[in-house]
Enzyme design. Structure first.
Site, PDB file in Angstrom:
ATOM      1  CD  GLU A 290      -6.558  14.651 -15.533  1.00  0.00           C
ATOM      2  OE1 GLU A 290      -5.330  14.497 -15.470  1.00  0.00           O
ATOM      3  OE2 GLU A 290      -7.294  14.087 -16.342  1.00  0.00           O
TER       4      GLU A 290
ATOM      5  CG  HIS B  83      -1.829  14.584 -23.772  1.00  0.00           C
ATOM      6  ND1 HIS B  83      -1.240  15.803 -24.021  1.00  0.00           N
ATOM      7  CD2 HIS B  83      -0.879  13.833 -23.163  1.00  0.00           C
ATOM      8  CE1 HIS B  83       0.002  15.791 -23.556  1.00  0.00           C
ATOM      9  NE2 HIS B  83       0.245  14.607 -23.034  1.00  0.00           N
TER      10      HIS B  83
ATOM     11  NE  ARG C 214      -2.184  16.066 -13.004  1.00  0.00           N
ATOM     12  CZ  ARG C 214      -1.326  15.442 -12.232  1.00  0.00           C
ATOM     13  NH1 ARG C 214      -1.486  15.420 -10.952  1.00  0.00           N
ATOM     14  NH2 ARG C 214      -0.273  14.825 -12.757  1.00  0.00           N
TER      15      ARG C 214
ATOM     16  CG  ASN D 220      -5.137  15.492 -19.958  1.00  0.00           C
ATOM     17  OD1 ASN D 220      -4.110  14.868 -19.765  1.00  0.00           O
ATOM     18  ND2 ASN D 220      -6.130  15.532 -19.084  1.00  0.00           N
TER      19      ASN D 220
ATOM     20  CG  HIS E 233      -3.578   9.479 -24.794  1.00  0.00           C
ATOM     21  ND1 HIS E 233      -4.126   9.808 -23.579  1.00  0.00           N
ATOM     22  CD2 HIS E 233      -2.243   9.645 -24.647  1.00  0.00           C
ATOM     23  CE1 HIS E 233      -3.158  10.148 -22.742  1.00  0.00           C
ATOM     24  NE2 HIS E 233      -2.014  10.066 -23.360  1.00  0.00           N
TER      25      HIS E 233
ATOM     26  NE  ARG F 213      -4.166  -1.698   1.987  1.00  0.00           N
ATOM     27  CZ  ARG F 213      -4.212  -2.619   2.944  1.00  0.00           C
ATOM     28  NH1 ARG F 213      -3.370  -2.565   3.942  1.00  0.00           N
ATOM     29  NH2 ARG F 213      -5.118  -3.566   2.884  1.00  0.00           N
TER      30      ARG F 213
ATOM     31  CE  LYS G 283       2.646  17.033 -14.554  1.00  0.00           C
ATOM     32  NZ  LYS G 283       2.982  15.817 -15.261  1.00  0.00           N
TER      33      LYS G 283
ATOM     34  CG  HIS H  17       3.394  10.454 -24.823  1.00  0.00           C
ATOM     35  ND1 HIS H  17       2.064  10.092 -24.769  1.00  0.00           N
ATOM     36  CD2 HIS H  17       3.507  11.582 -24.056  1.00  0.00           C
ATOM     37  CE1 HIS H  17       1.410  10.940 -23.990  1.00  0.00           C
ATOM     38  NE2 HIS H  17       2.256  11.853 -23.558  1.00  0.00           N
TER      39      HIS H  17
ATOM     40  CE  LYS I 138      -3.020  12.756 -14.724  1.00  0.00           C
ATOM     41  NZ  LYS I 138      -3.467  13.027 -16.091  1.00  0.00           N
TER      42      LYS I 138
ATOM     43  CD  GLU J 120       3.808  15.947 -23.028  1.00  0.00           C
ATOM     44  OE1 GLU J 120       3.153  16.925 -22.625  1.00  0.00           O
ATOM     45  OE2 GLU J 120       3.306  14.805 -23.148  1.00  0.00           O
TER      46      GLU J 120
HETATM   47  N1  LIG Z   1       2.900  10.320 -15.494  1.00  0.00           N
HETATM   48  C1  LIG Z   1       2.737  11.383 -16.233  1.00  0.00           C
HETATM   49  O1  LIG Z   1       2.331  12.449 -15.768  1.00  0.00           O
HETATM   50  C2  LIG Z   1       3.077  11.298 -17.692  1.00  0.00           C
HETATM   51  C3  LIG Z   1       3.127  12.459 -18.488  1.00  0.00           C
HETATM   52  C4  LIG Z   1       3.515  12.348 -19.819  1.00  0.00           C
HETATM   53  C5  LIG Z   1       3.839  11.112 -20.347  1.00  0.00           C
HETATM   54  N2  LIG Z   1       3.750  10.003 -19.557  1.00  0.00           N
HETATM   55  C6  LIG Z   1       4.110   8.690 -20.076  1.00  0.00           C
HETATM   56  O2  LIG Z   1       5.478   8.703 -20.398  1.00  0.00           O
HETATM   57  C7  LIG Z   1       5.745   7.741 -21.397  1.00  0.00           C
HETATM   58  C8  LIG Z   1       6.623   8.349 -22.455  1.00  0.00           C
HETATM   59  O3  LIG Z   1       7.839   8.696 -21.842  1.00  0.00           O
HETATM   60  P1  LIG Z   1       9.164   8.908 -22.686  1.00  0.00           P
HETATM   61  O4  LIG Z   1       8.883   9.779 -23.827  1.00  0.00           O
HETATM   62  O5  LIG Z   1      10.220   9.309 -21.722  1.00  0.00           O
HETATM   63  O6  LIG Z   1       9.432   7.479 -23.328  1.00  0.00           O
HETATM   64  P2  LIG Z   1      10.226   6.192 -22.835  1.00  0.00           P
HETATM   65  O7  LIG Z   1      10.219   6.051 -21.392  1.00  0.00           O
HETATM   66  O8  LIG Z   1       9.702   5.077 -23.652  1.00  0.00           O
HETATM   67  O9  LIG Z   1      11.717   6.519 -23.285  1.00  0.00           O
HETATM   68  C9  LIG Z   1      11.985   6.646 -24.654  1.00  0.00           C
HETATM   69  C10 LIG Z   1      13.222   5.857 -25.071  1.00  0.00           C
HETATM   70  O10 LIG Z   1      14.382   6.593 -24.689  1.00  0.00           O
HETATM   71  C11 LIG Z   1      15.296   5.720 -24.030  1.00  0.00           C
HETATM   72  N3  LIG Z   1      16.068   6.534 -23.108  1.00  0.00           N
HETATM   73  C12 LIG Z   1      15.702   6.979 -21.899  1.00  0.00           C
HETATM   74  N4  LIG Z   1      16.654   7.777 -21.400  1.00  0.00           N
HETATM   75  C13 LIG Z   1      17.644   7.807 -22.306  1.00  0.00           C
HETATM   76  C14 LIG Z   1      18.876   8.486 -22.360  1.00  0.00           C
HETATM   77  N5  LIG Z   1      19.286   9.299 -21.388  1.00  0.00           N
HETATM   78  N6  LIG Z   1      19.658   8.303 -23.444  1.00  0.00           N
HETATM   79  C15 LIG Z   1      19.263   7.488 -24.459  1.00  0.00           C
HETATM   80  N7  LIG Z   1      18.081   6.846 -24.470  1.00  0.00           N
HETATM   81  C16 LIG Z   1      17.289   7.006 -23.401  1.00  0.00           C
HETATM   82  C17 LIG Z   1      14.410   4.723 -23.367  1.00  0.00           C
HETATM   83  O11 LIG Z   1      15.122   3.592 -23.001  1.00  0.00           O
HETATM   84  C18 LIG Z   1      13.358   4.486 -24.436  1.00  0.00           C
HETATM   85  O12 LIG Z   1      13.830   3.582 -25.390  1.00  0.00           O
HETATM   86  C19 LIG Z   1       4.409   7.295 -21.921  1.00  0.00           C
HETATM   87  O13 LIG Z   1       4.109   6.035 -21.389  1.00  0.00           O
HETATM   88  C20 LIG Z   1       3.435   8.325 -21.379  1.00  0.00           C
HETATM   89  O14 LIG Z   1       2.160   7.811 -21.162  1.00  0.00           O
HETATM   90  C21 LIG Z   1       3.396  10.076 -18.257  1.00  0.00           C
END
Ligand SMILES: NC(=O)c1ccc[n+]([C@@H]2O[C@H](COP(=O)([O-])OP(=O)(O)OC[C@H]3O[C@@H](n4cnc5c(N)ncnc54)[C@H](O)[C@@H]3O)[C@@H](O)[C@H]2O)c1
Length: 361
Positions: free
Chosen positions: A241, A252, A245, A249, A256, A118, A231, A269, A140, A182
């Site tokens: 949200e 998005h 908040r 989006n 999505h 938990r 943010k 993304h 999130k 973003e």
């Molecule tokens: N929680 C939230 O508020 C929130 C907000 C926006 C997006 N997201 C989520 O985030 C995800 C997308 O995140 P992302 O764009 O970081 O993608 P990701 O985590 O898939 O990373 C992208 C790629 O970059 C590589 N990578 C990471 N760091 C690296 C580095 N320093 N050097 C070289 N390669 C590297 C990773 O291994 C991966 O292959 C989605 O799942 C999305 O839904 C969450």
């Protein structure tokens, strides 16, 4: 005894530091353990980041869970595997999950931290630009299911976020630009974020886009700080949200849907969000909700960062069906965040008929 008992629970407010530096990556582990002194922890790290930085980070192999790369890894099977790892290591509520990677790692590792026993301690070490400016802050956490993205999740704030700008250097061009989508999003919603200062992000990006594309550390640091400030301004007013908040989006809902229709294999993304921003600007312009000047300003900025408008072979009817299943939708209506004036947005219902009528969406 009364047969109605009212329960009042005061929401626990958790504050946490976000450290931003460009220190040697080798110092990161000691810094975290000095700040928190966890006796047991599990580091969830992306495979690619492990290959690039595993040695420098210096965590013991026994303390690692290496997650394969890609959105499809943010699934229930890996969630279970990480939980099993926590159990095998005998972690407890005082232990920590340390997420080292992009948003995928942060989201799934955070969901484990939120749910194992938990809730346990959670440290975010974002290594993509997208994770630095967005996903590592705000709490999130989620995994995807076969029905859609982030469908199982919760809100769970980290104990701390450690941003090291050096990680950004090794991102490939596509992933770097994904994060920039973003960043550009924040320029279009800035004024609605109700922040303490006017950062003028649109103008800053417009003038310094080349330095940013060149990954100049001074400019990178500035945009990361501004996006995080924006943010934080939003999520501290509306953590779960309920209202404000939702503006985060922007772009998005359509984004999505694009990710889902292509099984998360075609677009990053950020790329999907960039097309989502184009979609919503086109929509707002066609329905005369914004004037032509603002639409043009938006297009110019998007082009500077290499985000070009494009129509897709994916039928809009199918995208609409997916958008209807979005968490933000209710039974009939698709809710979207619309641009209104430069830097301002508001929530509204998407006029599906208009979208279907205008064939070029
Ligand atoms: N929680 C939230 O508020 C929130 C907000 C926006 C997006 N997201 C989520 O985030 C995800 C997308 O995140 P992302 O764009 O970081 O993608 P990701 O985590 O898939 O990373 C992208 C790629 O970059 C590589 N990578 C990471 N760091 C690296 C580095 N320093 N050097 C070289 N390669 C590297 C990773 O291994 C991966 O292959 C989605 O799942 C999305 O839904 C969450």
């Amino acid at each position: 005894m009364p047969n109605k008992i009212d329960v009042e629970i005061e929401e626990k407010r958790k504050s946490y530091p976000i450290n931003i530096d460009s220190d040697n990556v080798e110092n990161l582990k000691n810094k975290i353990l000095k700040d928190f002194n966890f006796s047991k922890y599990l580091v969830v790290i992306s495979e690619k980041v492990y290959k690039l930085y595993g040695k420098q980070l210096g965590f013991s192999k026994d303390d690692l869970f290496i997650l394969k790369d890609g959105e499809i890894q943010k699934n229930i099977k890996n969630y279970q595997k990480i939980l099993q790892c926590c159990e095998k290591k005998g972690l407890n509520r005082k232990s920590a999950i340390i997420a080292v990677g992009g948003g995928v790692v942060g989201d799934i590792a955070g969901f484990v931290a939120a749910t194992f026993m938990r809730g346990m301690n959670f440290i975010q070490v974002p290594t993509t630009l997208l994770a630095c400016v967005d996903s590592s802050v705000g709490g999130k956490v989620a995994i995807d299911t076969e029905y859609g993205k982030n469908l199982v999740g919760t809100f769970y704030q980290p104990n701390a976020v450690y941003i090291n700008l050096n990680f950004i250097n090794t991102l490939d061009e596509r992933q770097y630009k994904s994060g920039l989508a973003e960043v550009v999003k924040y320029a279009f919603i800035e004024k609605s974020c109700e922040a303490r200062f006017d950062y003028g992000l649109y103008d800053f990006l417009s003038v310094h886009y080349q330095k940013i594309l060149d990954r100049d550390l001074r400019f990178l640091e500035k945009i990361i700080k501004v996006c995080i400030e924006l943010k934080i301004s939003v999520v501290t007013k509306d953590e779960k949200e309920a209202g404000l908040r939702k503006i985060l989006n922007f772009g998005h809902t359509y984004g999505h849907a694009l990710e889902k229709i292509t099984n998360y294999k075609t677009f990053t993304h950020g790329e999907a969000v960039a097309y989502g921003i184009h979609f919503i600007f086109n929509y707002a312009h066609k329905l005369k909700l914004i004037d032509a000047n603002y639409k043009e300003l938006a297009v110019v900025l998007m082009h500077k960062f290499g985000f070009f408008d494009k129509t897709f072979k994916y039928p809009i009817e199918k995208l609409i069906e997916i958008m209807k299943k979005d968490k933000k939708a209710d039974d009939e209506n698709i809710k979207v965040i619309l641009p209104t004036m430069k830097g301002y947005v508001k929530e509204d219902i998407l006029n599906i008929n208009e979208v279907l009528l205008k064939s070029d969406f």
